[in-house]
Design a protein around this motif. Structure first.
Motif, PDB file in Angstrom:
ATOM      1  N   TYR A 121       0.851  -1.183   0.000  1.00  0.00           N
ATOM      2  CA  TYR A 121       0.000   0.000   0.000  1.00  0.00           C
ATOM      3  C   TYR A 121       0.891   1.238   0.000  1.00  0.00           C
ATOM      4  CZ  TYR A 121      -4.445  -2.405   0.893  1.00  0.00           C
ATOM      5  OH  TYR A 121      -5.580  -3.180   0.783  1.00  0.00           O
ATOM      6  N   SER A 139       0.915   5.715   0.003  1.00  0.00           N
ATOM      7  CA  SER A 139       0.267   7.011   0.133  1.00  0.00           C
ATOM      8  C   SER A 139       1.275   8.100  -0.198  1.00  0.00           C
ATOM      9  CB  SER A 139      -0.258   7.222   1.559  1.00  0.00           C
ATOM     10  OG  SER A 139      -0.720   8.551   1.736  1.00  0.00           O
ATOM     11  N   TRP A 188      -4.820   6.446  -0.500  1.00  0.00           N
ATOM     12  CA  TRP A 188      -3.971   5.269  -0.694  1.00  0.00           C
ATOM     13  C   TRP A 188      -4.188   4.615  -2.046  1.00  0.00           C
ATOM     14  CZ3 TRP A 188      -0.274   3.677   2.742  1.00  0.00           C
ATOM     15  CH2 TRP A 188      -0.257   4.343   3.967  1.00  0.00           C
TER      16      TRP A 188
END
Length: 244
Positions: free
Chosen positions: A233, A235, A242
């Protein structure tokens, strides 16, 4: 039963002056799910790498905190740590406590993150029941601690994995999926209050997918964390939105 080993002795380096090439201390830059570790490097001068084993950040002050390790082979939970403010020449041992009372012995370390020589955030999970835990903060070098954000922040169904701060006020925390999506929060007041990242901002997790304690990297406003399913993931805005 899900086991998230923190078998290695984690170390955090707080506010270190970072060279152009950042290498992990003691060769433990990224700790894998089974507890092994591998070197990690970055060309960014202000890279922050944290794997429950190491944090290197910008600045001139250099402090290190090491988490306790059970050397008996019995897998005992640990709530102790060591702290240095002189680059490792001398160390002071301590135990995370609230009002002089140590936190519950069924709690074990997810990781620790230090902002400066006095302020740090300790993240624990409940190793007995496999859920629960939270974040504790010290502002006096580990002498006393306060649990943050109860009761809605990392509740009894949570499994806390990662906590990170960019400065004394702005932080982000992540835990396994809870109520259908990864449990993430942001704070802008040093951890006094936390806001959960909306489900719409987080790609859906796979069935049975979860994070790994202390497994993440930060460079600037960018965050990466991985899961036991082999996904990452990412960001670009300090955890507000995200991709996976």
């Amino acid at each position: 039963t899900r086991i998230k080993s923190t078998a290695l002795c984690p170390v955090m380096a707080l506010g270190a002056t970072v060279p152009t090439r950042v290498m992990s201390l003691a060769g433990c830059g990224v700790r894998h799910a089974r507890g092994s570790c591998a070197p990690r490097s970055s060309a960014a001068t202000t890279a922050a790498l944290n794997s429950s084993g190491l944090h290197v950040g910008p600045g001139r002050r250099f402090s290190i905190g090491g988490l306790g390790k059970d050397g008996s082979g019995g897998g005992a939970n640990r709530q102790d740590f060591s702290r240095t403010v002189n680059g490792g020449t001398t160390w002071t041992a301590g135990t995370v406590n609230v009002g002089g009372v140590p936190i519950a012995t069924d709690h074990d370390w997810s990781m620790i993150y230090g902002v400066n020589a006095d302020t740090a955030f300790a993240m624990f999970y409940n190793a007995t029941v496999g859920s629960g835990g939270g974040i504790w903060r010290t502002a006096d070098g580990g002498t006393s601690w306060t649990k943050l954000g109860t009761p809605t922040f990392f509740n009894a169904a949570s499994f806390p994995d990662v906590v990170h701060f960019w400065n004394s006020r702005d932080g982000w925390a992540m835990g396994d999926p809870n109520n259908g999506y990864f449990e993430m929060y942001t704070t802008s007041d040093g951890g006094d209050t936390w806001t959960r990242v909306p489900q719409a901002n987080i790609p859906a997790n796979l069935s049975g997918e979860y994070g790994i304690v202390g497994h993440y990297s930060v460079i600037g406003d960018n965050i990466w964390f991985d899961t036991q399913k082999g996904r990452v993931y990412r960001s670009h805005d300090r955890g507000q939105t995200w991709q996976v």
